[in-house]
Design an enzyme around this catalytic site. Structure first.
Site, PDB file in Angstrom:
ATOM      1  N   SER A 183       0.791  -1.231   0.000  1.00  0.00           N
ATOM      2  CA  SER A 183       0.000   0.000   0.000  1.00  0.00           C
ATOM      3  C   SER A 183       0.825   1.284   0.000  1.00  0.00           C
ATOM      4  CB  SER A 183      -0.951   0.000   1.187  1.00  0.00           C
ATOM      5  OG  SER A 183      -0.214   0.024   2.383  1.00  0.00           O
ATOM      6  N   HIS A 211      -5.737  -4.543  -1.819  1.00  0.00           N
ATOM      7  CA  HIS A 211      -5.484  -3.376  -2.689  1.00  0.00           C
ATOM      8  C   HIS A 211      -5.397  -3.768  -4.164  1.00  0.00           C
ATOM      9  CE1 HIS A 211      -4.909   0.041  -0.009  1.00  0.00           C
ATOM     10  NE2 HIS A 211      -4.274  -0.752   0.835  1.00  0.00           N
ATOM     11  N   LYS A 242     -12.734  -1.706   0.139  1.00  0.00           N
ATOM     12  CA  LYS A 242     -11.921  -0.840  -0.741  1.00  0.00           C
ATOM     13  C   LYS A 242     -12.607  -0.723  -2.111  1.00  0.00           C
ATOM     14  CE  LYS A 242      -7.677  -1.098   1.854  1.00  0.00           C
ATOM     15  NZ  LYS A 242      -7.198  -2.214   2.686  1.00  0.00           N
TER      16      LYS A 242
HETATM   17  C1  LIG Z   1      -7.148  -2.685   4.089  1.00  0.00           C
HETATM   18  C2  LIG Z   1      -6.447  -3.949   4.224  1.00  0.00           C
HETATM   19  C3  LIG Z   1      -6.893  -4.925   5.117  1.00  0.00           C
HETATM   20  C4  LIG Z   1      -8.031  -4.685   6.070  1.00  0.00           C
HETATM   21  O1  LIG Z   1      -9.255  -4.706   5.424  1.00  0.00           O
HETATM   22  P1  LIG Z   1     -10.575  -4.367   6.260  1.00  0.00           P
HETATM   23  O2  LIG Z   1     -11.659  -5.083   5.548  1.00  0.00           O
HETATM   24  O3  LIG Z   1     -10.714  -2.887   6.255  1.00  0.00           O
HETATM   25  O4  LIG Z   1     -10.356  -4.898   7.638  1.00  0.00           O
HETATM   26  C5  LIG Z   1      -6.231  -6.138   5.140  1.00  0.00           C
HETATM   27  N1  LIG Z   1      -5.169  -6.383   4.343  1.00  0.00           N
HETATM   28  C6  LIG Z   1      -4.695  -5.455   3.488  1.00  0.00           C
HETATM   29  C7  LIG Z   1      -3.534  -5.776   2.613  1.00  0.00           C
HETATM   30  C8  LIG Z   1      -5.312  -4.208   3.412  1.00  0.00           C
HETATM   31  O5  LIG Z   1      -4.831  -3.293   2.583  1.00  0.00           O
END
Ligand SMILES: *Cc1c(COP(=O)(O)O)cnc(C)c1O
Length: 396
Positions: A183, A211, A242
């Site tokens: 990220s 992502h 996301k």
């Molecule tokens: C955002 C993210 C998460 C967490 O996701 P949520 O559904 O918001 O708990 C887990 N792993 C990665 C790689 C992320 O970028």
């Protein structure tokens, strides 16, 4: 007791503030989208949401959620195995399997929970987990909850991974775990090479597509589409928070025996509530939409290429990206904060990151491009970056 504890907390909090690491939250009063209103009434263009496909305020998803409120009510008031399994949750699991070309899927209330609950039910002290050093916090926590022997390799470093695999031959079962897209840099994990090493050293693979889903690959099916490994990776995890609408929810998808075992033993699944019907309904609508058209993925890819090209031409130092994350390198921590603040004055909402979130002397501004951005909005961002970049003498 609390008097002592309170003064301890106050000291800690003020040292966080002194170190400049205190996280303030900006309040948004409009729906999440490309142009948002923040408290005080200021209108800004948003370049820091994970709203890659622009679906956070999508009318079709909103209507699907509204309809489900009428047909299925508000909440499930139960974990899945008691009475929290509805037809919509089941249907959404099928849709996720279809999207990723996997055998079965289990839903969680977040991907944090999916990652937290994936290792402990499957592996024990006889086994090995080999993890990329830049993996998400939820993977790190999930690994901590499991007794398996841990190995760690530097980000995307295949020589180090191979060393770990050699050492891990001592263990019974081995799994390599990686984020699909990291990220802070926007780089895609070399899942093709990881898969080849897994074959060579008899290991399984898990990819967190949080992502990358909706973003990577021509149709946004993630890293397994990009590397032509559909159906080959044992475990994928991901989020509905996301690209996929941005509400809430996570999942693990992959081999059916793995998913079956997680339904029996995964603690965040067994001991936490079911996702609400309206979220499941909107998710189903979203996957239906994606099976009909590739419009949003195409738009996102076009927007990202457009933005990166314009920024490079303007003289910015951008990390090569294979996702919708663009790291505008500034190197200096203070400069990254100054620049983000000045951009906000120009109506561009971005966040500057510095140590310890990124390595020392690699401070940056992260821009997240969305299919929801218009060309005009991207142009406005580039113009603002250029103006402030000149002012702060960032441009080459
Ligand atoms: C955002 C993210 C998460 C967490 O996701 P949520 O559904 O918001 O708990 C887990 N792993 C990665 C790689 C992320 O970028």
């Amino acid at each position: 007791m609390y008097k002592d504890f309170q003064s301890h907390l106050r000291t800690e909090l003020s040292s966080i503030k002194k170190a400049g690491l205190y996280k303030e939250e900006r309040v948004i009063t409009s729906p999440q989208r490309a142009d948002i209103t923040v408290q005080g009434g200021k209108q800004v263009l948003n370049f820091c949401a994970n709203n890659y496909l622009g679906l956070s305020d999508n009318k079709r998803l909103i209507n699907a959620a509204k309809k489900a409120l009428d047909t299925h009510g508000y909440g499930m008031s139960s974990v899945r195995f008691i009475c929290g399994t509805g037809d919509l949750q089941k249907k959404l699991e099928e849709k996720i399997s279809e999207f990723f070309g996997t055998e079965d899927t289990i839903l969680y209330t977040s991907c944090f929970d999916a990652n937290g609950g994936v290792f402990e039910p499957l592996l024990d002290e006889n086994d090995a987990i080999i993890s990329d050093a830049l993996n998400h916090a939820s993977i790190i926590d999930g690994v901590r909850l499991c007794k398996a022997v841990r190995y760690r390799y530097a980000n995307a470093n295949m020589e180090e991974l191979e060393e770990c695999l050699k050492k891990a031959q001592k263990q019974r079962y081995r799994i390599i775990v990686t984020d699909g897209v990291f990220s802070m840099d926007g780089n895609v994990a070399p899942v093709d090479k990881i898969y080849a090493l897994a074959k060579k050293y008899n290991a399984m693979v898990m990819v967190d597509e949080s992502h990358s889903a909706g973003v990577v690959g021509k149709t946004g099916r993630g890293t397994t589409e990009l590397y032509k490994l559909r159906g080959k990776i044992e475990i994928l995890t991901g989020t509905l928070g996301k690209s996929f609408g941005g509400a809430v929810g996570g999942f693990t998808t992959g081999k059916k025996e793995i998913i079956a075992m997680l339904r029996q033993r995964s603690r965040p699944y067994l001991f936490s509530n079911s996702i609400p019907p309206m979220v499941a309904a909107a998710g189903i609508e979203m996957f239906n939409m994606m099976s009909r058209t590739n419009r949003l993925q195409d738009k996102l890819h076009e927007n990202t290429a457009y933005f990166v090209d314009k920024m490079k031409k303007a003289g910015f130092d951008i990390k090569p990206t294979q996702s919708a994350i663009c790291a505008i390198m500034l190197y200096d921590a203070k400069l990254s904060q100054q620049m983000a603040a000045k951009l906000l004055d120009e109506g561009i909402y971005v966040v500057g990151f510095y140590y310890p979130v990124v390595p020392k002397d690699l401070a940056r501004i992260r821009v997240q491009v969305s299919a929801g951005h218009s060309k005009k909005q991207l142009d406005r961002a580039v113009a603002a970056f250029t103006k402030i970049g000149k002012e702060l003498k960032v441009l080459k």
